[in-house]
Design a protein around this motif. Structure first.
Motif, short mmCIF file in Angstrom:
data_model
loop_
_atom_site.label_atom_id
_atom_site.label_comp_id
_atom_site.label_asym_id
_atom_site.label_seq_id
_atom_site.Cartn_x
_atom_site.Cartn_y
_atom_site.Cartn_z
N UNK A 349 0.90 -1.19 0.01
CA UNK A 349 0.05 0.08 -0.02
C UNK A 349 0.81 1.22 0.09
N UNK A 350 0.50 2.28 -0.86
CA UNK A 350 1.47 3.61 -0.74
C UNK A 350 2.26 3.51 -1.80
N UNK A 351 3.24 4.08 -1.61
CA UNK A 351 4.46 4.28 -2.63
C UNK A 351 5.34 2.93 -2.35
N UNK A 352 5.38 2.33 -1.45
CA UNK A 352 6.35 1.14 -1.21
C UNK A 352 7.48 1.57 -0.46
N UNK A 353 7.44 2.97 0.20
CA UNK A 353 8.82 3.40 0.76
C UNK A 353 8.60 2.96 2.36
N UNK A 354 9.45 2.11 2.56
CA UNK A 354 9.70 2.01 4.20
C UNK A 354 11.05 2.33 4.54
N UNK A 355 11.00 3.32 5.28
CA UNK A 355 12.41 4.00 5.87
C UNK A 355 12.96 3.12 6.78
N UNK A 356 14.39 2.92 6.81
CA UNK A 356 15.17 2.39 7.98
C UNK A 356 15.37 3.39 8.95
N UNK A 357 14.72 3.22 10.18
CA UNK A 357 14.83 4.38 11.02
C UNK A 357 16.26 4.49 11.56
N UNK A 358 16.89 3.58 11.57
CA UNK A 358 18.18 3.70 12.36
C UNK A 358 19.14 4.59 11.27
N UNK A 359 19.15 4.09 10.02
CA UNK A 359 19.66 5.00 9.09
C UNK A 359 19.35 6.40 8.97
N UNK A 360 17.94 6.53 9.10
CA UNK A 360 17.57 7.99 9.35
C UNK A 360 18.24 8.73 10.49
N UNK A 361 18.38 8.01 11.56
CA UNK A 361 19.04 8.73 12.65
C UNK A 361 20.36 9.01 12.40
N UNK A 362 21.25 7.99 11.99
CA UNK A 362 22.54 8.38 11.40
C UNK A 362 22.84 9.63 10.67
N UNK A 363 21.91 9.57 9.67
CA UNK A 363 22.07 10.73 8.61
C UNK A 363 21.39 11.86 8.63
N UNK A 364 20.47 12.17 9.63
CA UNK A 364 19.54 13.04 9.76
C UNK A 364 20.59 14.27 10.37
N UNK A 365 20.43 15.63 10.18
CA UNK A 365 21.67 16.53 10.52
C UNK A 365 20.66 17.57 11.28
N UNK A 366 19.52 17.28 11.69
CA UNK A 366 18.93 18.45 12.59
C UNK A 366 18.84 17.82 14.11
N UNK A 367 19.57 16.90 14.47
CA UNK A 367 19.60 16.60 16.03
C UNK A 367 21.07 16.34 16.21
#
Ligand code: MUC
Ligand code: MG
Length: 367
Positions: A349-367
């Motif tokens: 369902x949707x676009x099929x995008x499932x985010x790897x939350x660990x990777x997002x935490x590693x690469x996000x630059x706002x925290x």
């Protein structure tokens, strides 16, 4: 289903192979992950890849315009009221990538709410697309070696070559080396990102007349109004407009005034809703389209694929869906896999995008 919250999360992932072209160079993917939250905890995702040298948007600017202007205008609206949402977003001119990502994330929510893949809600033509790989500036030997590796590893048989350097012989030599190496086993086309004048572009096309190029894109600036028309009028292959047509109305104008004969569709800048409008306009006029690449990561590539596979007109040409291969990592929980020269949409369902939350935490630059 009402929109309850919108997030614009900046992230930064280095490239292993920087991409250089006539209007810029990319070393790090400094993109924004857009999250649209609906009631009941449904979340839609999209990737906004700013191209400061093309549309003037930056990572910080995309965050700011979403947080301070767009989010307050659309929170509280129903995700199905898309005309209302767009009417509000379109009060503000420009900002194509911020608007495009919001639109895609909203479609992702709609698909999840309805329990259907967005590709079938859009059109449902096929479940896959052939992939075209874009190669940046380099010398002939290294470009041939790269294309050969991409061809062998992923089965890709269509290549876009960045051109627009001076002297033009540098780019002609690269294209000639690719054709000599692969013979007629591959399709080749060129993109100048406005680097040449009309006269230089005409000379380059003449010098490559025997290379059987599929098409040419943005060889000179569209703002050279008569020069562009002159060039397009004497070009025997489809002449694609890309960055000069960031809105459906610009696509219409370019086609009607003779400054392009075909249109590159990029979901990163027109979302799904604007891309539909561009595609339907082109279909009605009998004009070619293909799915272009705004140097998207895997989240953005998934969106391009979902849209491109949905329609006959876009699915029949190879789409530019592989430049995430140049990135050192990405955000999808299950990475995209190109096999036999194709990418397949996911039956989710949707676009099929499932985010790897660990990777997002590693690469996000706002925290
Ligand atoms: C392309 O097709 O031009 C380079 C700049 C941009 O906005 O997209 C890329 C590829
Ligand atoms: Mg282009």
């Amino acid at each position: 289903m009402k929109i309850t919250k919108v997030e614009a999360i900046p992230f930064s992932i280095p490239y292993t192979r920087p991409l250089a072209f006539a209007s810029g160079e990319v070393h790090v993917a400094e993109h924004v992950l857009v999250r649209v939250h609906g009631e009941d905890g449904v979340v839609g995702h999209a990737e906004a890849p700013p191209r400061p040298f093309t549309y003037g948007e930056t990572q910080g600017g995309i965050r700011a315009v979403i947080d301070t202007i767009f989010a307050p205008q659309i929170v509280g609206l129903d995700v199905l009221d898309r005309e209302k949402i767009h009417a509000r977003l379109d009060r503000t001119v420009g900002n194509p990538c911020a608007k495009g990502a919001l639109d895609i994330a909203i479609w992702d929510v709609v698909g999840k709410v309805l329990g259907r893949p967005v590709t079938s809600l859009l059109g449902g033509y096929t479940d896959r697309m052939r992939v075209s790989h874009m190669v940046g500036f380099d010398d002939p030997d290294r470009t041939v070696a790269l294309a050969q590796r991409i061809h062998e590893t992923y089965g890709i048989t269509t290549f876009k070559i960045k051109v627009g350097r001076r002297p033009i012989a540098r780019d002609v030599a690269v294209c000639r080396a690719l054709r000599a190496h692969f013979g007629d086993a591959v399709d080749l086309y060129i993109d100048g990102n406005r680097g040449w004048s009309a006269a230089e572009a005409a000379r380059a096309l003449r010098a490559m007349d025997d290379l059987d190029l599929l098409m040419a894109e943005e060889l000179n600036p569209a703002d050279d109004v008569l020069g562009r028309r002159w060039l397009v009028g004497r070009t025997a292959i489809p002449f694609f407009a890309d960055e000069s047509v960031s809105r459906p109305a610009e696509a219409a104008r370019a086609l009607l005034d003779g400054s392009a004969t075909a249109i590159s569709i990029k979901t990163a800048r027109t979302g799904f809703t604007g891309s539909q409008r561009v595609l339907f306009l082109c279909e009605a006029l009998g004009v070619d389209t293909y799915i272009g690449n705004q140097i998207d990561g895997q989240v953005g590539t998934m969106a391009s694929l979902v849209f491109g596979a949905a329609y006959k007109g876009t699915a029949e040409r190879a789409g530019e869906l592989s430049n995430f291969l140049d990135m050192s990592d990405d955000l999808l929980a299950e990475p995209l896999r190109i096999e036999g020269g194709e990418l397949r949409v996911r039956d989710l369902p949707g676009t099929g995008v499932v985010i790897d939350e660990d990777k997002l935490s590693r690469y996000r630059t706002d925290r």
